[in-house]
Design an enzyme around this catalytic site. Structure first.
Site, PDB file in Angstrom:
ATOM      1  N   SER A 123      44.917  39.049  50.519  1.00  0.00           N
ATOM      2  CA  SER A 123      43.943  39.583  49.571  1.00  0.00           C
ATOM      3  C   SER A 123      43.011  38.461  49.145  1.00  0.00           C
ATOM      4  O   SER A 123      43.423  37.286  49.071  1.00  0.00           O
ATOM      5  CB  SER A 123      44.649  40.142  48.336  1.00  0.00           C
ATOM      6  N   TYR A 131      50.517  39.305  41.566  1.00  0.00           N
ATOM      7  CA  TYR A 131      50.122  39.821  42.879  1.00  0.00           C
ATOM      8  C   TYR A 131      49.317  38.771  43.640  1.00  0.00           C
ATOM      9  O   TYR A 131      49.560  38.515  44.833  1.00  0.00           O
ATOM     10  CB  TYR A 131      49.294  41.086  42.686  1.00  0.00           C
TER      11      TYR A 131
END
Length: 249
Positions: A144, A158
């Protein structure tokens, strides 16, 4: 069976499903892994088979080592080989500052996003490396842009898990390069998927898209195209590398 075999973790929806569709279109036999959404996985597999592709849905929680082993064993039984792995399975939880997070939440994130990816890579290498009877292969980890940006005030846990995944890519790629196994990463940015609802803000992409140079969110299909390039022979000299699919951010 001459088709290359691809396993996609978290493959029932979003980026995973888009990758499964594109891979099937390009001639891969596809194993779609899912954790809980059996209906979505079975619909996807039925659709792929309807196009003449070979496809299989297998339930497994990648955070559980025994279930990962069973997932790869199912691929062994079905096709007897594994040519490619896309580590796509990941979770996030409600937007929160680090000062409000408890250890259980952080552990859940790391168990799926980091430990699960490690164990899946281990199982893939055990099948792809020539010393184990394999013929090489390719692994793509779905990271990501958060790994670079940190996701302050929202998902630092995350983001940290994706940073670990990036390090896994670099280390493993260099470890298995002589085995003919390539390991690369895509880093999606703001992509229109259902994952944002898990964080409590389904409309997050539309809220933030104006801060992107391209002024729009991306699509799962755009990420899938990058993944499939990294799996393809066109990327035969590419390993330990990263593709940003983030609209310039």
């Amino acid at each position: 069976m001459n088709r290359p075999v691809l396993l996609i973790t978290g493959g029932a929806r979003g980026i995973g499903a888009a990758t499964a569709r594109l891979a099937a279109h390009r001639g891969y036999a596809v194993c779609v892994n899912y954790r809980t959404n059996v209906e979505a996985a079975e619909r996807l597999v039925e659709a792929l088979r309807g196009t003449g592709a070979e496809a299989l849905a297998v339930q497994a929680d990648v955070a559980r080592e025994a279930e990962v082993a069973a997932l790869f064993a199912a691929v062994d039984r079905q096709w007897g080989r594994l040519d490619a792995l896309v580590n796509n399975a990941a979770i996030l939880e409600t937007q929160m500052r680090v000062e409000d997070m408890d250890a259980d939440r952080i552990t859940r994130i790391l168990a799926t996003n980091v430990v699960g990816a490690f164990v899946c890579c281990r199982e893939a290498v055990r099948r792809m490396a020539p010393r184990h009877g394999g013929q090489g292969g390719a692994i793509v980890n779905v990271s990501s842009a958060a790994a670079r940006l940190g996701s302050a005030g929202e998902y630092v846990d995350y983001a940290a898990s994706k940073g670990a995944l990036d390090t896994l890519t670099l280390g493993l790629a260099r470890e298995v390069a002589e085995d003919g196994i390539r390991v690369n990463t895509v880093r999606p940015g703001l992509i229109h998927t259902e994952m944002h609802a898990s964080g409590g803000e389904p409309g997050r992409v539309d809220r933030l898209k104006h801060f992107l140079p391209m002024k729009r969110g991306g699509t799962a299909d755009e990420v899938a195209a990058a993944i499939m390039w990294l799996l393809s022979p066109e990327a035969s000299y590419t390993t330990a590398s990263f593709i940003e699919v983030s609209g310039g951010r």
